[in-house]
Design a protein around this motif. Structure first.
Motif, PDB file in Angstrom:
ATOM      1  N   LEU A   1      20.435  34.758   2.757  1.00 19.15           N
ATOM      2  CA  LEU A   1      21.300  35.502   4.143  1.00 19.15           C
ATOM      3  C   LEU A   1      22.519  35.482   3.986  1.00 19.15           C
ATOM      4  N   HIS A   2      23.098  34.100   3.580  1.00 20.44           N
ATOM      5  CA  HIS A   2      24.585  33.942   3.754  1.00 20.44           C
ATOM      6  C   HIS A   2      25.296  34.971   2.450  1.00 20.44           C
ATOM      7  N   ARG A   3      24.448  35.004   1.315  1.00 16.91           N
ATOM      8  CA  ARG A   3      24.927  35.744   0.333  1.00 16.91           C
ATOM      9  C   ARG A   3      25.031  37.003   0.785  1.00 16.91           C
ATOM     10  N   MET A   4      24.210  37.720   1.495  1.00 17.26           N
ATOM     11  CA  MET A   4      24.056  39.189   2.040  1.00 17.26           C
ATOM     12  C   MET A   4      25.441  39.225   3.178  1.00 17.26           C
ATOM     13  N   GLY A   5      25.377  38.189   3.875  1.00 18.69           N
ATOM     14  CA  GLY A   5      26.473  38.310   4.870  1.00 18.69           C
ATOM     15  C   GLY A   5      27.939  38.350   4.290  1.00 18.69           C
ATOM     16  N   ILE A   6      28.150  37.569   3.065  1.00 19.50           N
ATOM     17  CA  ILE A   6      29.486  37.737   2.215  1.00 19.50           C
ATOM     18  C   ILE A   6      29.501  38.939   1.573  1.00 19.50           C
ATOM     19  N   ALA A   7      28.532  39.428   1.202  1.00 19.13           N
ATOM     20  CA  ALA A   7      28.731  40.874   0.472  1.00 19.13           C
ATOM     21  C   ALA A   7      28.902  41.710   1.391  1.00 19.13           C
ATOM     22  N   TYR A   8      28.582  41.811   2.642  1.00 16.59           N
ATOM     23  CA  TYR A   8      29.001  42.717   3.602  1.00 16.59           C
ATOM     24  C   TYR A   8      30.234  43.080   3.718  1.00 16.59           C
TER      25      TYR A   8
ATOM     26  N   VAL B   1      32.764  42.269   1.697  1.00 12.49           N
ATOM     27  CA  VAL B   1      33.605  42.117   0.677  1.00 12.49           C
ATOM     28  C   VAL B   1      34.548  43.542   0.403  1.00 12.49           C
ATOM     29  N   THR B   2      35.745  43.090   0.476  1.00  7.68           N
ATOM     30  CA  THR B   2      36.768  44.343   0.444  1.00  7.68           C
ATOM     31  C   THR B   2      37.734  43.784  -0.880  1.00  7.68           C
ATOM     32  N   ASP B   3      38.787  44.675  -1.036  1.00  7.09           N
ATOM     33  CA  ASP B   3      39.667  44.189  -2.061  1.00  7.09           C
ATOM     34  C   ASP B   3      40.590  42.818  -1.622  1.00  7.09           C
ATOM     35  N   GLU B   4      40.987  43.037  -0.306  1.00 13.70           N
ATOM     36  CA  GLU B   4      41.866  41.927   0.050  1.00 13.70           C
ATOM     37  C   GLU B   4      40.946  40.595   0.380  1.00 13.70           C
TER      38      GLU B   4
ATOM     39  N   ARG C   1      33.225  48.975  -7.596  1.00 16.91           N
ATOM     40  CA  ARG C   1      34.001  47.743  -7.670  1.00 16.91           C
ATOM     41  C   ARG C   1      33.522  46.694  -7.298  1.00 16.91           C
ATOM     42  N   TYR C   2      32.845  46.919  -5.701  1.00 17.06           N
ATOM     43  CA  TYR C   2      32.623  45.839  -4.913  1.00 17.06           C
ATOM     44  C   TYR C   2      31.127  45.003  -5.357  1.00 17.06           C
ATOM     45  N   LEU C   3      30.604  45.773  -6.292  1.00 21.05           N
ATOM     46  CA  LEU C   3      29.333  44.942  -6.933  1.00 21.05           C
ATOM     47  C   LEU C   3      29.921  44.064  -7.991  1.00 21.05           C
ATOM     48  N   LEU C   4      31.112  44.415  -8.776  1.00 21.09           N
ATOM     49  CA  LEU C   4      31.507  43.337  -9.519  1.00 21.09           C
ATOM     50  C   LEU C   4      32.535  42.238  -8.933  1.00 21.09           C
ATOM     51  N   MET C   5      32.943  42.580  -7.622  1.00 23.91           N
ATOM     52  CA  MET C   5      33.576  41.633  -6.830  1.00 23.91           C
ATOM     53  C   MET C   5      32.709  40.653  -6.368  1.00 23.91           C
ATOM     54  N   SER C   6      31.498  41.038  -5.902  1.00 21.87           N
ATOM     55  CA  SER C   6      30.365  40.240  -5.227  1.00 21.87           C
ATOM     56  C   SER C   6      29.760  39.506  -6.305  1.00 21.87           C
ATOM     57  N   THR C   7      29.706  39.959  -7.699  1.00 23.95           N
ATOM     58  CA  THR C   7      29.039  39.318  -8.774  1.00 23.95           C
ATOM     59  C   THR C   7      29.928  38.165  -9.182  1.00 23.95           C
ATOM     60  N   ALA C   8      31.092  38.418  -9.133  1.00 22.17           N
ATOM     61  CA  ALA C   8      32.409  37.217  -9.349  1.00 22.17           C
ATOM     62  C   ALA C   8      32.343  36.094  -8.292  1.00 22.17           C
ATOM     63  N   LEU C   9      32.252  36.459  -7.181  1.00 26.30           N
ATOM     64  CA  LEU C   9      32.140  35.517  -5.894  1.00 26.30           C
ATOM     65  C   LEU C   9      31.114  34.592  -6.036  1.00 26.30           C
ATOM     66  N   THR C  10      29.779  35.193  -6.572  1.00 28.39           N
ATOM     67  CA  THR C  10      28.566  34.305  -6.674  1.00 28.39           C
ATOM     68  C   THR C  10      28.947  33.164  -7.335  1.00 28.39           C
ATOM     69  N   GLN C  11      29.824  33.275  -8.368  1.00 32.28           N
ATOM     70  CA  GLN C  11      30.213  32.110  -9.166  1.00 32.28           C
ATOM     71  C   GLN C  11      31.064  31.025  -8.424  1.00 32.28           C
ATOM     72  N   LYS C  12      31.442  31.322  -7.270  1.00 37.02           N
ATOM     73  CA  LYS C  12      32.157  30.264  -6.461  1.00 37.02           C
ATOM     74  C   LYS C  12      31.333  29.779  -5.410  1.00 37.02           C
ATOM     75  N   LEU C  13      29.909  29.976  -5.245  1.00 35.50           N
ATOM     76  CA  LEU C  13      29.083  29.628  -4.088  1.00 35.50           C
ATOM     77  C   LEU C  13      28.194  28.412  -4.703  1.00 35.50           C
ATOM     78  N   ASP C  14      27.912  27.671  -3.670  1.00 37.79           N
ATOM     79  CA  ASP C  14      27.021  26.490  -3.887  1.00 37.79           C
ATOM     80  C   ASP C  14      25.650  27.395  -4.386  1.00 37.79           C
ATOM     81  N   GLN C  15      25.155  26.869  -5.356  1.00 34.72           N
ATOM     82  CA  GLN C  15      23.644  27.286  -5.856  1.00 34.72           C
ATOM     83  C   GLN C  15      22.605  27.229  -4.786  1.00 34.72           C
TER      84      GLN C  15
END
Length: 222
Positions: free
Chosen positions: A82-89, A91-94, A63-77
């Motif tokens: 490195l920032h993307r990897m930091g955010i992905a680290y 990612v939890t439900d909350e 499920r974290y893969l799906l959550m991370s994928t969804a969050l990429t749509q809210k990030l600046d292109q």
């Protein structure tokens, strides 16, 4: 405080399975996933292969893969990898729930703030639970060890009461787990492999028999 209570229960469970305090804390710091960490405890105790452990974590934490994928749509292109990897680290439900509520683009530093607070509560609670598991009497530890089961029951009961399909999934999972647990010894699976088999079979059956209707269908039904 919510993370602290749940991670304390995990620390108790980790201590019961033979992990040291530092091992439990390092697991929490590097994994940050309650269900994945708890499911791995029996696998660690049973000394399963690394391949089975990796597959178990992949299934449980998909499920974290799906959550991370969804969050990429809210990030600046222009957000760096490195920032993307930091955010992905972190990612939890909350954290995902808090992040999707942000209006406009999601700043990596907002995510880091969420992660810092959550990770502190998660690792410190694990430390307290694992340390308590080393010093408290056995009877007390056995009682506190039930807390982690209470957490998972609290998660599944409300949706199961609202939807018959969820109740059916819970009942089927319990029944299949019971069957696999008491198979003849020659056919018995490890705890991690049982979770993998149950997850794949029950989730596939649920998706086929009780799919969630898409928005268009819901609109027409309304």
């Amino acid at each position: 405080m919510g993370y602290l209570a749940v991670s304390f229960a995990f620390g108790i469970a980790a201590s019961e399975k033979g992990l040291s305090t530092i091992q439990a804390v390092v697991m929490s710091f590097t994994n940050v996933t309650s269900a994945g960490q708890y499911a791995s405890l029996d696998s660690i105790r049973d000394n399963v292969s690394l391949l089975e452990m990796a597959l178990l974590q992949l299934i449980i934490n998909l499920r974290y893969l799906l959550m991370s994928t969804a969050l990429t749509q809210k990030l600046d292109q222009k957000t760096s990898i490195l920032h993307r990897m930091g955010i992905a680290y972190g990612v939890t439900d909350e954290i995902f729930a808090m992040s999707v509520l942000v209006k406009g683009q999601l700043s990596p530093f907002y995510s880091y703030g969420l992660i810092a607070v959550s990770l502190a509560g998660w690792t410190f609670g694990t430390f307290l639970g694992a340390f308590a598991g080393q010093v408290l009497p056995t009877l007390v530890i056995a009682c506190l060890g039930l807390a982690i089961y209470g957490m998972f029951i609290a998660i599944i009961i409300p949706p199961a009461r609202e939807r018959k399909s969820v109740m059916a999934v819970v009942a089927a999972s319990m029944l299949l787990s019971l069957v696999l647990t008491f198979l003849p010894e020659d056919f018995r699976l490890s705890s991690g492999m049982r979770i993998i088999v149950i997850t794949l079979i029950v989730s596939a059956a649920a998706a086929f028999l009780a799919p969630i209707p898409d928005e268009d269908k819901e609109g027409r039904d309304a």
